[in-house]
Design a protein around this motif. Structure first.
Motif, PDB file in Angstrom:
ATOM      1  N   GLY A  96      35.815  92.184  45.139  1.00 48.30           N
ATOM      2  CA  GLY A  96      35.276  91.031  45.833  1.00 48.30           C
ATOM      3  C   GLY A  96      35.155  89.845  44.912  1.00 48.30           C
ATOM      4  O   GLY A  96      35.956  89.649  44.001  1.00 48.30           O
ATOM      5  N   ILE A  97      34.129  89.034  45.124  1.00 49.96           N
ATOM      6  CA  ILE A  97      33.975  87.756  44.442  1.00 49.96           C
ATOM      7  C   ILE A  97      32.971  87.880  43.300  1.00 49.96           C
ATOM      8  O   ILE A  97      31.897  88.453  43.456  1.00 49.96           O
ATOM      9  CB  ILE A  97      33.502  86.673  45.429  1.00 49.96           C
ATOM     10  N   CYS A  98      33.340  87.322  42.134  1.00 46.57           N
ATOM     11  CA  CYS A  98      32.438  87.250  40.991  1.00 46.57           C
ATOM     12  C   CYS A  98      32.240  85.777  40.649  1.00 46.57           C
ATOM     13  O   CYS A  98      33.212  85.037  40.460  1.00 46.57           O
ATOM     14  CB  CYS A  98      33.014  87.997  39.795  1.00 46.57           C
ATOM     15  N   ASP A  99      30.994  85.332  40.586  1.00 43.98           N
ATOM     16  CA  ASP A  99      30.706  83.945  40.228  1.00 43.98           C
ATOM     17  C   ASP A  99      31.092  83.669  38.776  1.00 43.98           C
ATOM     18  O   ASP A  99      31.306  84.592  37.978  1.00 43.98           O
ATOM     19  CB  ASP A  99      29.217  83.643  40.426  1.00 43.98           C
TER      20      ASP A  99
ATOM     21  N   GLU B  37      27.756  86.585  31.749  1.00 49.32           N
ATOM     22  CA  GLU B  37      27.223  87.941  31.669  1.00 49.32           C
ATOM     23  C   GLU B  37      27.583  88.760  32.899  1.00 49.32           C
ATOM     24  O   GLU B  37      27.856  89.962  32.803  1.00 49.32           O
ATOM     25  CB  GLU B  37      25.699  87.892  31.494  1.00 49.32           C
ATOM     26  N   GLY B  38      27.587  88.108  34.068  1.00 48.13           N
ATOM     27  CA  GLY B  38      27.965  88.825  35.280  1.00 48.13           C
ATOM     28  C   GLY B  38      29.409  89.304  35.227  1.00 48.13           C
ATOM     29  O   GLY B  38      29.707  90.434  35.623  1.00 48.13           O
ATOM     30  N   LEU B  39      30.310  88.457  34.736  1.00 41.41           N
ATOM     31  CA  LEU B  39      31.712  88.844  34.635  1.00 41.41           C
ATOM     32  C   LEU B  39      31.906  89.950  33.616  1.00 41.41           C
ATOM     33  O   LEU B  39      32.620  90.924  33.872  1.00 41.41           O
ATOM     34  CB  LEU B  39      32.559  87.625  34.266  1.00 41.41           C
ATOM     35  N   ARG B  40      31.260  89.826  32.460  1.00 41.31           N
ATOM     36  CA  ARG B  40      31.374  90.883  31.443  1.00 41.31           C
ATOM     37  C   ARG B  40      30.881  92.221  31.989  1.00 41.31           C
ATOM     38  O   ARG B  40      31.517  93.261  31.808  1.00 41.31           O
ATOM     39  CB  ARG B  40      30.561  90.503  30.199  1.00 41.31           C
ATOM     40  N   GLY B  41      29.716  92.194  32.637  1.00 42.12           N
ATOM     41  CA  GLY B  41      29.162  93.437  33.170  1.00 42.12           C
ATOM     42  C   GLY B  41      30.022  94.041  34.261  1.00 42.12           C
ATOM     43  O   GLY B  41      30.207  95.272  34.312  1.00 42.12           O
ATOM     44  N   LEU B  42      30.574  93.194  35.140  1.00 39.38           N
ATOM     45  CA  LEU B  42      31.425  93.695  36.215  1.00 39.38           C
ATOM     46  C   LEU B  42      32.670  94.363  35.657  1.00 39.38           C
ATOM     47  O   LEU B  42      33.043  95.468  36.078  1.00 39.38           O
ATOM     48  CB  LEU B  42      31.806  92.536  37.140  1.00 39.38           C
TER      49      LEU B  42
ATOM     50  N   THR C 229      51.627  78.514  35.499  1.00 40.95           N
ATOM     51  CA  THR C 229      52.057  78.775  34.127  1.00 40.95           C
ATOM     52  C   THR C 229      51.060  79.602  33.331  1.00 40.95           C
ATOM     53  O   THR C 229      51.453  80.291  32.391  1.00 40.95           O
ATOM     54  CB  THR C 229      52.292  77.448  33.388  1.00 40.95           C
ATOM     55  N   ALA C 230      49.769  79.533  33.653  1.00 42.81           N
ATOM     56  CA  ALA C 230      48.741  80.170  32.829  1.00 42.81           C
ATOM     57  C   ALA C 230      48.513  81.614  33.256  1.00 42.81           C
ATOM     58  O   ALA C 230      48.048  81.883  34.366  1.00 42.81           O
ATOM     59  CB  ALA C 230      47.430  79.386  32.913  1.00 42.81           C
ATOM     60  N   LEU C 231      48.849  82.566  32.379  1.00 43.22           N
ATOM     61  CA  LEU C 231      48.673  83.996  32.645  1.00 43.22           C
ATOM     62  C   LEU C 231      47.928  84.622  31.480  1.00 43.22           C
ATOM     63  O   LEU C 231      48.038  84.175  30.327  1.00 43.22           O
ATOM     64  CB  LEU C 231      50.022  84.701  32.814  1.00 43.22           C
ATOM     65  N   GLY C 232      47.165  85.677  31.780  1.00 44.48           N
ATOM     66  CA  GLY C 232      46.445  86.383  30.738  1.00 44.48           C
ATOM     67  C   GLY C 232      46.748  87.868  30.761  1.00 44.48           C
ATOM     68  O   GLY C 232      46.951  88.457  31.827  1.00 44.48           O
ATOM     69  N   PHE C 233      46.760  88.470  29.557  1.00 44.60           N
ATOM     70  CA  PHE C 233      46.942  89.922  29.477  1.00 44.60           C
ATOM     71  C   PHE C 233      46.233  90.430  28.232  1.00 44.60           C
ATOM     72  O   PHE C 233      46.250  89.800  27.170  1.00 44.60           O
ATOM     73  CB  PHE C 233      48.410  90.318  29.404  1.00 44.60           C
ATOM     74  N   GLY C 234      45.614  91.601  28.371  1.00 44.30           N
ATOM     75  CA  GLY C 234      44.959  92.247  27.242  1.00 44.30           C
ATOM     76  C   GLY C 234      44.268  93.503  27.709  1.00 44.30           C
ATOM     77  O   GLY C 234      44.711  94.150  28.667  1.00 44.30           O
ATOM     78  N   THR C 235      43.194  93.857  27.055  1.00 41.14           N
ATOM     79  CA  THR C 235      42.437  95.049  27.427  1.00 41.14           C
ATOM     80  C   THR C 235      40.954  94.705  27.470  1.00 41.14           C
ATOM     81  O   THR C 235      40.491  93.761  26.819  1.00 41.14           O
ATOM     82  CB  THR C 235      42.659  96.199  26.429  1.00 41.14           C
ATOM     83  N   VAL C 236      40.215  95.501  28.241  1.00 42.35           N
ATOM     84  CA  VAL C 236      38.768  95.338  28.320  1.00 42.35           C
ATOM     85  C   VAL C 236      38.115  96.703  28.228  1.00 42.35           C
ATOM     86  O   VAL C 236      38.704  97.720  28.617  1.00 42.35           O
ATOM     87  CB  VAL C 236      38.333  94.635  29.626  1.00 42.35           C
ATOM     88  N   GLY C 237      36.877  96.713  27.730  1.00 42.29           N
ATOM     89  CA  GLY C 237      36.098  97.940  27.702  1.00 42.29           C
ATOM     90  C   GLY C 237      36.439  98.852  26.548  1.00 42.29           C
ATOM     91  O   GLY C 237      37.462  98.706  25.859  1.00 42.29           O
ATOM     92  N   ALA C 238      35.577  99.831  26.335  1.00 40.09           N
ATOM     93  CA  ALA C 238      35.777 100.795  25.261  1.00 40.09           C
ATOM     94  C   ALA C 238      37.041 101.612  25.463  1.00 40.09           C
ATOM     95  O   ALA C 238      37.668 102.064  24.497  1.00 40.09           O
ATOM     96  CB  ALA C 238      34.558 101.718  25.161  1.00 40.09           C
ATOM     97  N   GLU C 239      37.439 101.812  26.733  1.00 41.40           N
ATOM     98  CA  GLU C 239      38.654 102.578  27.033  1.00 41.40           C
ATOM     99  C   GLU C 239      39.914 101.740  26.942  1.00 41.40           C
ATOM    100  O   GLU C 239      41.012 102.239  27.146  1.00 41.40           O
ATOM    101  CB  GLU C 239      38.552 103.186  28.445  1.00 41.40           C
TER     102      GLU C 239
ATOM    103  N   THR D 264      34.902  93.392  25.833  1.00 41.47           N
ATOM    104  CA  THR D 264      35.734  92.520  26.647  1.00 41.47           C
ATOM    105  C   THR D 264      37.093  92.181  26.074  1.00 41.47           C
ATOM    106  O   THR D 264      37.851  91.474  26.728  1.00 41.47           O
ATOM    107  CB  THR D 264      35.009  91.170  26.884  1.00 41.47           C
ATOM    108  N   GLY D 265      37.466  92.598  24.894  1.00 38.11           N
ATOM    109  CA  GLY D 265      38.700  91.994  24.428  1.00 38.11           C
ATOM    110  C   GLY D 265      39.518  92.888  23.520  1.00 38.11           C
ATOM    111  O   GLY D 265      39.170  94.030  23.268  1.00 38.11           O
ATOM    112  N   PRO D 266      40.585  92.248  23.035  1.00 43.14           N
ATOM    113  CA  PRO D 266      40.920  90.845  23.285  1.00 43.14           C
ATOM    114  C   PRO D 266      41.875  90.673  24.474  1.00 43.14           C
ATOM    115  O   PRO D 266      42.669  91.558  24.771  1.00 43.14           O
ATOM    116  CB  PRO D 266      41.634  90.435  21.999  1.00 43.14           C
ATOM    117  N   VAL D 267      41.775  89.531  25.152  1.00 41.55           N
ATOM    118  CA  VAL D 267      42.719  89.137  26.185  1.00 41.55           C
ATOM    119  C   VAL D 267      43.360  87.830  25.736  1.00 41.55           C
ATOM    120  O   VAL D 267      42.656  86.896  25.355  1.00 41.55           O
ATOM    121  CB  VAL D 267      42.040  88.951  27.551  1.00 41.55           C
ATOM    122  N   THR D 268      44.680  87.782  25.760  1.00 34.26           N
ATOM    123  CA  THR D 268      45.404  86.589  25.329  1.00 34.26           C
ATOM    124  C   THR D 268      45.893  85.829  26.549  1.00 34.26           C
ATOM    125  O   THR D 268      46.510  86.419  27.450  1.00 34.26           O
ATOM    126  CB  THR D 268      46.607  86.973  24.450  1.00 34.26           C
TER     127      THR D 268
END
Length: 437
Positions: free
Chosen positions: A248-251, A255-260, A311-321, A297-301
């Motif tokens: 759904g929607i995240c404002d 902190e809300g985005l990181r936690g989600l 044109t703007a795209l992001g890719f990386g990894t998040v979380g301990a996994e 949260t990172g890193p995401v490039t």
């Protein structure tokens, strides 16, 4: 892509699309294999070659309802395939009469043998008597019970399916990387396979970001934008074979985005976000995920790619996994094109599917179009097969940003970075969208 196109993209401060995709996809690996019951395997991709352990059919059997007989007992008496009985409905003069010595159904299991001048009444799927080499269809007989008259002689082997005729034991049924279709499930089951080793369908979580977003069921107004993206991308991920979950929607709350995102790593093999990939004051996703925050949260490039639209795209990894994350633009058209270009290949790679990209064709362009130089453009279009072979392609009104065009499209025109105009009658590349119409 040519070296000249690469240079032009570099001069504009943009990364060539081919280079960007290569760098992203090289970081992904197919999900670990999983042994699944055959009833659960449909829709997944095989992780191992599959070989038939048993033959199919497993035994000689009747292919039609009729009478199992020896061909030499009927070949000389009944008329050939072209014979038509007299108008009275009575059989012709040259018929063959055989004794019916028993009935065999699909559940019959005792071995029986034919003797000269005899036959068995058989149902389709029934095991054949020893020495039987033909099954006479019931409609070519008088359908007798103790004895039967045969009016028409089939060819030797008619109505007979021999053991291993379709698949012999040891036959390679499918190679690793093959999509498990319903028909493949059928042949696996028929040859005695109850489990297969597959790549599981990727679990894909979709998150839409932005303070301006509101859920569906209402119209947009100043300061509010209906969230079309998360619904569309969830459907697109499911179409690509993923197990798709719309969060759904995240404002735009850091902190809300990181936690989600941290929470979603527990159930996701891939996370797709939409919105906030630019460099404006409200582009929170890029600002938050591009920072290194340890394992959270990172890193995401974030990369400015020579792609139109978006044109703007992001890719990386998040979380301990270190769950992969794909960040797509917020514009609905750009998000959908970004999904096709980046997210869909990532899903296919995780699933072990080959090829990871949609099929493409060369098509005859029906209308002159212009394209922005220095960017690889993906434009909604309608592609059709041409009589005598080949394809034609019609660009759809509105260009790549319009949702109406994407909804109508069954293909995407692809214009390279060096193309600024394509004339009607020229040959162009088209990605085929596998939608049913």
């Amino acid at each position: 892509m040519t070296a000249t196109a690469d240079a032009e993209a570099a001069e504009n401060g943009l990364t060539p699309l081919a280079d960007y995709l290569g760098s992203v996809l090289r970081r992904l690996r197919a999900l670990p294999p999983l042994d699944l019951d055959l009833t659960q395997a449909h829709g997944n991709v095989l992780a191992e070659d599959v070989v038939a352990p048993h033959s199919f059919p497993a035994f000689d059997q009747a292919a039609v309802d009729g009478y199992a007989a020896r061909w030499e007992d009927i070949a000389g008496g009944a008329r050939g395939v072209g014979y038509v009985p007299a108008q009275s409905g009575r059989p012709g003069s040259r018929t063959v009469r055989l004794n019916v010595v028993g009935d065999l159904g699909a559940a019959s299991w005792r071995p029986v043998r034919l003797t000269p001048g005899s036959c068995f009444s058989v149902a389709a799927g029934a095991p054949l008597p020893v020495a039987a080499d033909v099954v006479v269809p019931v409609e070519w007989t008088d359908q007798g019970m103790a004895a039967v008259e045969i009016f028409r002689a089939p060819k030797r082997g008619y109505g007979v399916r021999r053991a291993g005729e379709e698949v012999a034991a040891g036959t390679l049924l499918a190679r690793a990387g093959t999509y498990v279709s319903p028909a493949l499930v059928a042949i696996f089951a028929a040859t005695g396979i109850g489990h297969v080793v597959v790549r599981p369908s990727p679990r894909v979580v979709i998150v839409a970001t932005g303070d301006e977003l509101v859920d569906v069921g209402r119209g947009s107004q100043p300061g509010q934008v209906v969230d079309a993206n998360s619904h569309a991308l969830t459907a697109a991920a499911a179409e690509a074979g993923a197990l798709a979950y719309r969060v759904g929607i995240c404002d735009d709350d850091p902190e809300g985005l990181r936690g989600l995102l941290e929470d979603q790593t527990l159930r996701a093999d891939l996370i797709i976000t939409t919105g906030g990939t630019g460099t404006g004051p409200g582009d929170m996703v890029r600002r938050i995920l591009s920072r290194r925050e340890g394992s959270r949260t990172g890193p995401v490039t974030f990369t400015d790619v020579a792609l139109y639209p978006g044109t703007a795209l992001g890719f990386g990894t998040v979380g301990a996994e270190e769950v992969p994350v794909v960040c797509l633009p917020g514009d609905p058209g750009a998000a959908m094109i970004g999904f096709e270009v980046l997210a869909r290949p990532a899903i296919n790679l995780l699933a072990g599917a080959e090829p990871v990209f949609r099929p493409s064709v060369r098509a005859h362009l029906l209308e002159t179009v212009s394209s922005p130089g220095g960017l690889r453009e993906f434009r909604p279009a309608h592609v059709a097969e041409r009589r005598g072979g080949g394809y034609t392609v019609q660009p759809l009104n509105g260009g790549p940003f319009t949702l109406a065009g994407l909804a109508e499209a069954n293909g995407l025109l692809v214009f390279g970075e060096r193309v600024t105009a394509a004339a009607a009658g020229s040959t162009v590349d088209v990605l085929l969208l596998d939608r049913r119409r």
